[in-house]
Motif scaffolding. Sequence first.
Motif, PDB file in Angstrom:
ATOM      1  N   ASN A 268       0.818  -1.212   0.000  1.00 22.40           N
ATOM      2  CA  ASN A 268       0.000   0.000   0.000  1.00 22.40           C
ATOM      3  C   ASN A 268       0.853   1.264   0.000  1.00 22.40           C
ATOM      4  N   SER A 269       1.896   1.279  -0.858  1.00 22.93           N
ATOM      5  CA  SER A 269       2.729   2.489  -0.937  1.00 22.93           C
ATOM      6  C   SER A 269       2.763   3.028  -2.356  1.00 22.93           C
ATOM      7  N   VAL A 270       1.571   3.324  -2.902  1.00 21.33           N
ATOM      8  CA  VAL A 270       1.504   3.890  -4.251  1.00 21.33           C
ATOM      9  C   VAL A 270       1.116   5.372  -4.243  1.00 21.33           C
ATOM     10  N   ALA A 271       0.721   5.899  -3.079  1.00 24.54           N
ATOM     11  CA  ALA A 271       0.321   7.309  -3.010  1.00 24.54           C
ATOM     12  C   ALA A 271       1.562   8.191  -2.872  1.00 24.54           C
ATOM     13  N   VAL A 272       1.463   9.472  -3.341  1.00 26.10           N
ATOM     14  CA  VAL A 272       2.601  10.379  -3.172  1.00 26.10           C
ATOM     15  C   VAL A 272       2.873  10.559  -1.680  1.00 26.10           C
ATOM     16  N   ARG A 273       4.138  10.827  -1.372  1.00 25.86           N
ATOM     17  CA  ARG A 273       4.633  11.009   0.006  1.00 25.86           C
ATOM     18  C   ARG A 273       4.639   9.716   0.824  1.00 25.86           C
ATOM     19  N   THR A 274       4.465   8.558   0.135  1.00 24.56           N
ATOM     20  CA  THR A 274       4.645   7.290   0.840  1.00 24.56           C
ATOM     21  C   THR A 274       5.820   6.573   0.192  1.00 24.56           C
ATOM     22  N   GLY A 275       6.279   5.532   0.860  1.00 23.59           N
ATOM     23  CA  GLY A 275       7.367   4.745   0.294  1.00 23.59           C
ATOM     24  C   GLY A 275       7.436   3.406   0.987  1.00 23.59           C
ATOM     25  N   ASN A 276       8.236   2.512   0.457  1.00 23.04           N
ATOM     26  CA  ASN A 276       8.454   1.256   1.159  1.00 23.04           C
ATOM     27  C   ASN A 276       9.915   0.860   1.076  1.00 23.04           C
ATOM     28  N   VAL A 277      10.367   0.170   2.121  1.00 23.61           N
ATOM     29  CA  VAL A 277      11.739  -0.331   2.163  1.00 23.61           C
ATOM     30  C   VAL A 277      11.680  -1.835   2.297  1.00 23.61           C
ATOM     31  N   SER A 278      12.331  -2.520   1.375  1.00 27.82           N
ATOM     32  CA  SER A 278      12.457  -3.967   1.455  1.00 27.82           C
ATOM     33  C   SER A 278      13.873  -4.258   1.915  1.00 27.82           C
ATOM     34  N   ALA A 279      14.006  -4.849   3.107  1.00 23.90           N
ATOM     35  CA  ALA A 279      15.336  -5.036   3.697  1.00 23.90           C
ATOM     36  C   ALA A 279      15.562  -6.502   4.029  1.00 23.90           C
ATOM     37  N   GLY A 280      16.504  -7.099   3.315  1.00 24.18           N
ATOM     38  CA  GLY A 280      16.886  -8.488   3.561  1.00 24.18           C
ATOM     39  C   GLY A 280      18.336  -8.629   3.159  1.00 24.18           C
ATOM     40  N   THR A 281      18.620  -9.549   2.213  1.00 23.56           N
ATOM     41  CA  THR A 281      19.989  -9.711   1.714  1.00 23.56           C
ATOM     42  C   THR A 281      20.484  -8.402   1.124  1.00 23.56           C
ATOM     43  N   SER A 282      19.640  -7.787   0.291  1.00 29.51           N
ATOM     44  CA  SER A 282      19.937  -6.430  -0.185  1.00 29.51           C
ATOM     45  C   SER A 282      18.820  -5.546   0.350  1.00 29.51           C
ATOM     46  N   PRO A 306       2.318   1.668 -10.736  1.00 28.68           N
ATOM     47  CA  PRO A 306       1.469   1.139 -11.818  1.00 28.68           C
ATOM     48  C   PRO A 306       0.468   2.165 -12.363  1.00 28.68           C
ATOM     49  N   SER A 307       0.285   3.294 -11.647  1.00 26.87           N
ATOM     50  CA  SER A 307      -0.592   4.361 -12.168  1.00 26.87           C
ATOM     51  C   SER A 307       0.199   5.426 -12.914  1.00 26.87           C
ATOM     52  N   GLY A 308       1.535   5.319 -12.901  1.00 31.44           N
ATOM     53  CA  GLY A 308       2.343   6.281 -13.637  1.00 31.44           C
ATOM     54  C   GLY A 308       2.861   7.448 -12.813  1.00 31.44           C
ATOM     55  N   ASN A 309       2.762   7.373 -11.465  1.00 35.60           N
ATOM     56  CA  ASN A 309       3.402   8.406 -10.635  1.00 35.60           C
ATOM     57  C   ASN A 309       4.897   8.117 -10.517  1.00 35.60           C
ATOM     58  N   LEU A 310       5.689   9.186 -10.459  1.00 34.59           N
ATOM     59  CA  LEU A 310       7.143   9.039 -10.426  1.00 34.59           C
ATOM     60  C   LEU A 310       7.625   8.464  -9.091  1.00 34.59           C
ATOM     61  N   VAL A 311       8.545   7.514  -9.170  1.00 37.53           N
ATOM     62  CA  VAL A 311       9.095   6.861  -7.986  1.00 37.53           C
ATOM     63  C   VAL A 311      10.613   6.921  -8.031  1.00 37.53           C
ATOM     64  N   ALA A 312      11.227   7.359  -6.926  1.00 41.64           N
ATOM     65  CA  ALA A 312      12.690   7.329  -6.828  1.00 41.64           C
ATOM     66  C   ALA A 312      13.080   6.075  -6.068  1.00 41.64           C
ATOM     67  N   MET A 313      14.068   5.366  -6.602  1.00 38.80           N
ATOM     68  CA  MET A 313      14.480   4.113  -5.983  1.00 38.80           C
ATOM     69  C   MET A 313      15.954   4.195  -5.613  1.00 38.80           C
ATOM     70  N   ALA A 314      16.230   3.935  -4.331  1.00 36.43           N
ATOM     71  CA  ALA A 314      17.624   3.857  -3.862  1.00 36.43           C
ATOM     72  C   ALA A 314      17.874   2.400  -3.496  1.00 36.43           C
ATOM     73  N   HIS A 315      18.899   1.815  -4.076  1.00 38.21           N
ATOM     74  CA  HIS A 315      19.128   0.367  -3.932  1.00 38.21           C
ATOM     75  C   HIS A 315      20.542   0.113  -3.441  1.00 38.21           C
ATOM     76  N   SER A 316      20.674  -0.703  -2.406  1.00 38.08           N
ATOM     77  CA  SER A 316      22.001  -1.062  -1.910  1.00 38.08           C
ATOM     78  C   SER A 316      22.153  -2.581  -1.946  1.00 38.08           C
ATOM     79  N   ASN A 317      23.319  -3.048  -2.407  1.00 35.54           N
ATOM     80  CA  ASN A 317      23.526  -4.493  -2.612  1.00 35.54           C
ATOM     81  C   ASN A 317      23.630  -5.285  -1.316  1.00 35.54           C
ATOM     82  N   ASN A 318      24.065  -4.632  -0.250  1.00 30.72           N
ATOM     83  CA  ASN A 318      24.337  -5.348   1.006  1.00 30.72           C
ATOM     84  C   ASN A 318      23.445  -4.827   2.116  1.00 30.72           C
ATOM     85  N   CYS A 319      22.818  -5.767   2.851  1.00 28.83           N
ATOM     86  CA  CYS A 319      22.050  -5.336   4.013  1.00 28.83           C
ATOM     87  C   CYS A 319      22.348  -6.253   5.192  1.00 28.83           C
TER      88      CYS A 319
END
Length: 541
Positions: A268-282, A306-319
């Motif tokens: 449920n993080s598709v609205a502006v000013r929301t975000g999600n962090v997936s934290a595991g191996t990376s 999926p609705s076409g709003n802009l998303v910034a993604m920061a990705h790190s290989n190690n977690c």
Amino acid sequence: MSHDVKSDIQNGRTVLGIEFGSTRIKAVLIGPDHTPIASGSHDWENSYANHIWTYSLEDIWKGLQDSYQKMANDVKRQYGVTLQTIGAIGFSGMMHGYMVFDESGELLTPFRTWRNNITEQASEALSGLFNFHIPQRWSIAHLYQAILNQEEHVAKIRFQTTLAGYIHWKLTGQKVMGVGEASGVFPIDIHTKNYHASMMKQFNELIASKNLPWQLEDILPAVLVAGESAGTLTIEGAKLLDVTGELQAGIPLCPPEGDAGTGMVATNSVAVRTGNVSAGTSVFAMVVLEKELSKAYEEIDLVTTPSGNLVAMAHSNNCSSDLNEWVGLFGQFAKAMGMEADSNRLYGTLYNLALQGDPDCGGLLAYGYLSGEHMTHFEEGRPLFVRSAESNFNLANFMRVHLFTALGALSIGMDILLKQEAVKLDEILGHGGFFKTEGVGQKIMAGALNVPVSVMETAGEGGAWGIALLASFMMNRAEQEPLEEYLNRKVFAGKAGVSVQPDPKDAAGFEAFMKRYTKGLAIERAAVEFLNENNNGTKGA
């Protein structure tokens, strides 16, 4: 309950989502209330053939048919009915990569997945040309690299797509993809919700001298947004999906989406000013932006919801991999002392100790770089733990520094967004192994990003559930209803999750730690170089 479910199944009030992950293909059937009622999965692995990470077409279809069959068998076992019709279906898959086909629909070269770092030259050239960061894994980088390498198949290309786009095409005959998936193929113009026209023109001009028989717009799939119809299951498609022949044709499909988009929907993080962090191996964070960034950053990928709003993604290989190994070491110690400590208790005890450490970890420093880290420009990594004679070296600080450093590289990318670009975030939703010990990873993450962090029960349902929700949205939305409203009203109402506010002490402590982390990168660099000089890169020396 079950007789209702039975009639939902028989009357096509169910929705099916299937996601192709990198190690598992998962099929989830949901009822009208969006909860899963049956599922099936198939484990698979990519293979490394001729220096390319790939999956064969045979494995793709075998995996799809097996996961579908297991789900259908689950329906039969639980409810005593054969699955013959479904309200809607959606497919999702690993984004990016390279699948190209000739005039007769034959694959021209084995599927090149997102894991291949073989497009550096193309990635740099296109990022410079577009003034927009094009990562190596993006489909357009793969295409341009093939052109630069003068690969002879390029002239024969008539269609280029992704894994989810390929499955969708074979089942419906439609050459389309969802805008979130398309945003990992070629940059999207968020005003038109379509490929960026001026960049497409630049690309066509760039390759004009090669005299290829196509322009870029001729070979890419059409772009659709969430809620739009993307064709129906053909008779051939139904046979491909259900080898028993029970499933009927004519079922509507939603636009195929990438795993980033389905992850946003499932959390449920598709609205502006929301975000999600997936934290595991990376670890990666995705933040839905209110406006475009002021410039291109190498550390930030731009995709869309999926609705076409802009998303910034920061990705790190190690977690959390190095952190897990330290916990394992303490487990071995407990065993040697004759104590039986199960893994939950071990993690719970050690993680909770971290909350008692000094805010800045008492001057300790660690890097969990088991592999390279592009955020800090390391081609390869060396896990390290460092302290000075003055550091406050105790177990609480030791655990705290390893939890902090798991988020170190990520926070460099997040600082660009939150500090340099002043992006506003109301909350971030956390999911993944880092959050398993209740409250600890969440509190540390809130301090590190200085943003409230929520963790939801349903976040574990994953991308197959996310694409099922997108298919359900297409089928059940009120007229013109935005996706975020549908999710809030129909799916996540009453599932608030637990939110943790950042503690100012944690935030200040993390900031102090990050100064040390940034300065100490010279030590990490020296460790990489020292080991390379001494054993020419062989392991274990």
